[in-house]
Design an enzyme around this catalytic site. Structure first.
Site: not given
Lengths: 487, 487
Positions: B313, B368, B344, B204
């Site tokens: 990751d 941005t 997280k 994931f």
């Protein structure tokens, strides 16, 4: 001709009214420059940050604590009138007292300290805060809203909603097949179907890979990143002022609309049906390109006719800067879109959607944070201020003054300026070439005005909603000086 | 057998030591339940929110103001020991005094009120805050970090960095061709090249469309969303406890590594070279699947051998929960990765990268906000607390107690529990089937313990770093009661 002669030639200088105490007590009374920009302290910090990140885009470093209202203060003590506002993302100026006050309320602290996983464990006041903030400005025909962390995530998830909606429509009452379920796990059709989103040349919808497939404004955004074979229609290239070229512009818009329909048919034949059309009410990053309400009404009808969802991306245009809260309100439709996405001035990302677009099951549109309730807190207060201070009217008034000033300067400097255009304070003007544009922006900055570029050779104006007529005059005086001094 | 008999049968109850005042003065002393969950107030609010959003994933509504330390309080006054912590995203418990104190410092207010466009106008303290927060925990071999707003944006931009790096490598000193520049604007090769990211089945990496092409954990994430034809390798399916199945597990890992190399070759032949490999140190969402340090070292070498970047990751594993700050530290490598992404527990998203991976030009990786400095402020304080309170040692100690307890319960309930596994408090156990798993989680919640599921039938434990041994005992006592009461 000397500088002095140029200056005195024909420009009548505006006399800036002072800020009235009640309206803008947190604002400064004008720019104040101590060094050229970036000054020595900014240069030092840029060097320091350069060991950690690519700093090629850093303009200068800011003292946000000292910045107020329309004025951004840098680390060298320069105070500049800000007509770019952090890429159009500061709604009511720096350090607005209403927002500072909110921070001192002890009941709000836990909202900042404990960021929840909103999709599973929302805070008690979440439905109320959403109602008093986002739902109070919901676009016509929409009562559902999903928050997200940023503009790209908003558009990515809006696209996903359109894909899910489209496939559910194709399947009718039938559940996904075993083949759908097994193929989707390995990225293959039919589970991961060959659907597409139609976008426009010159558009900007973000930089994550789904969004980036619909972004076509600058090479630097897209080079070297794999993409999807999705249809790209021409966006009208209108002549300005719009009211003087009604016939020519209508022809140009017809040409683009025909192309949209052709592309939809062509991509359906290619086996990559158009699940949705995404469009900005004014193409911003791509050069402030406008189109008429008629164009958008026709486009919405084309989407409906072909069974595609219609997604209006208001990330830059939303939040009051065009004189209405949403730019699409200028189209005068009861049913302007299926999805409207937002971010920037709204402080939180997200999108509104019509009931049918809401996914049928939980966890289809989901992530850990799903936005940030502390941003909803600020947004609710920003909306109070907009209402209380009649800021949409102010924007309309300031925008008129700004555009009038640009027209006048354009008449005065026809070899430098052209195509002045705008809605509210969402204005732009073209410069003769890229080099001159950049030179003007740097010179204006050294005189205390921050501007942003867009497209190949445009300057875009993106002040906060608290940008008043007297701020327009301060800007025009400085801009006029810069133009007069150009070789 | 009666409930009472079951309870007294063979489980020795832990006697929980009380919290020592100094360490955890902001914690409660145990769960306290007033209603079943969701209680009446939560149900009412869920109904209210249901008019605005899909609420199928909402568990209950929370009173974050009253929540403290390891205890989440809901709107019906239930106080639950939280072993899921907002999908593993609360690092040091609810309302930690250090974070609340930070909010009362008037010098910090402007950081919350004025969100900058970090890529162009960073605040004065930005390099310092980045140095004292993220760089102080930089993975081995990395001194560059880029913040982002969320986990998905972190991975999306990490992927983009790998694509840019790969194409720059292919081009050598040559500038992009005119064809590169013109084709990228219309989503076509060679400007938008056919490059791929290799990922693992069960992984994931997020839900935006680039990330989603590397996510293969659950159908509901992927169904109906167009994707890329990228290679997907099998992830080792190991037997637990790992130390008892060394030989079998090594074989399984070899098989997977061979497949990785085959896929890299195959995709190169297909004209879709693998620019990067992305992997979680422990597959979390996909069912808490572990692999050995040897596996990861070999994988890193395979990436290097084939010229692909290696992206670890750590969005869920990072931040101390495995007993080391980064899970990849358990591999014992000086050069563990080219890119390490996080979010997280780090409160801000982002990624570390080796110098070579940093894009050559500005605006290639850009948006941005580029993160949120107010989150860096919190992170710096969280790192202080982790250091001051020796939380990594606490995690190791609590994790051992947790795993020991799970092994014991697994011995006692072999028909219900299996495959207990973990590193630090990043633990999991499998339940006989999905239905029983969900029933156990609901029963535990009604007794005051919040758990999360993952994979098909696993329970994952994701407490905060302030989860002590006595919290483990409170949990084990309740979990044991639940198991005893299962029919």
């Amino acid at each position: 001709m000397t500088e002095q002669q140029q200056l005195s030639m024909c420009w009548c200088r505006y006399v800036s009214k002072a800020a009235t105490k009640t309206q803008m007590e947190f604002d400064y009374d004008g720019p104040s420059m101590k060094t050229s920009v970036p000054g020595p302290r900014s240069q030092e910090l840029t060097k320091q940050l350069g060991d950690i990140q690519n700093v090629g885009a850093v303009n200068f470093f800011c003292n946000y604590e000292e910045s107020r209202g329309n004025y951004l203060v840098d680390v060298d003590g320069n105070r500049m009138l800000d007509l770019y506002t952090q890429i159009s993302s500061i709604p009511i100026g720096y350090n607005h007292p209403a927002l500072l006050k909110l921070m001192t309320n002890p009941h709000n602290l836990s909202t900042f300290v404990n960021r929840p996983a909103l999709g599973i464990l929302p805070p008690e006041n979440f439905p109320d805060k959403i109602s008093e903030s986002l739902l109070s400005v919901a676009p016509s025909g929409m009562s559902r809203v999903q928050t997200m962390a940023c503009g790209s995530c908003s558009n990515e998830n809006a696209f996903k909603s359109m894909f899910i909606w489209y496939r559910n429509k194709e399947r009718g009452q039938t559940a996904p097949s075993d083949q759908d379920l097994s193929t989707c796990m390995v990225n293959q059709a039919p589970g991961c179907p060959d659907l597409s989103i139609l976008s426009f040349m010159g558009s900007f919808h973000g930089r994550t890979m789904g969004c980036l497939a619909t972004t076509h404004s600058k090479v630097i955004h897209k080079l070297d990143i794999p993409s999807f074979d999705w249809p790209i229609a021409p966006f009208p290239r209108l002549q300005y002022p719009l009211e003087e070229f009604t016939r020519e512009n209508a022809q140009e818009e017809s040409r683009c609309l025909e192309e949209v329909e052709d592309l939809i048919v062509k991509w359906r034949q290619k086996g990559k049906p158009v699940a949705g059309i995404v469009v900005e009410p004014i193409q911003a990053e791509g050069g402030d390109n406008h189109a008429s309400p008629d164009f958008f009404r026709s486009l919405r009808n084309i989407a409906r006719k072909h069974g595609s969802a219609f997604h209006v991306d208001e990330v830059q245009t939303g939040g009051g800067t065009t004189g209405k809260f949403w730019a699409h309100e200028h189209w005068g439709m009861d049913d302007p879109a299926d999805i409207v996405s937002f971010s920037k001035k709204l402080l939180t990302g997200g999108y509104f959607q019509r009931d049918e677009l809401q996914p049928d099951k939980p966890y289809r549109i989901f992530n850990t944070w799903m936005g940030d309730p502390s941003k909803n807190l600020f947004l609710a207060e920003v909306l109070n201020v907009i209402h209380r201070e009649n800021l949409l009217e102010e924007v309309t008034r300031s925008g008129k003054a700004l555009l009038k000033g640009l027209y006048e300067l354009q008449g005065q400097y026809p070899n430098i300026l052209s195509r002045a255009r705008g809605q509210g304070t969402f204005c732009a003007v073209d410069i003769c070439d890229d080099e001159t544009r950049n030179s003007i922006m740097l010179k204006a900055r050294d005189k205390g005005v921050i501007l942003g570029g867009c497209g190949d050779r445009s300057i875009r104006f993106r002040p906060a909603l608290v940008f008043k007529e007297y701020h327009v005059h301060i800007f025009l005086n400085i801009f006029s000086d810069v133009l007069a001094q150009l070789k």
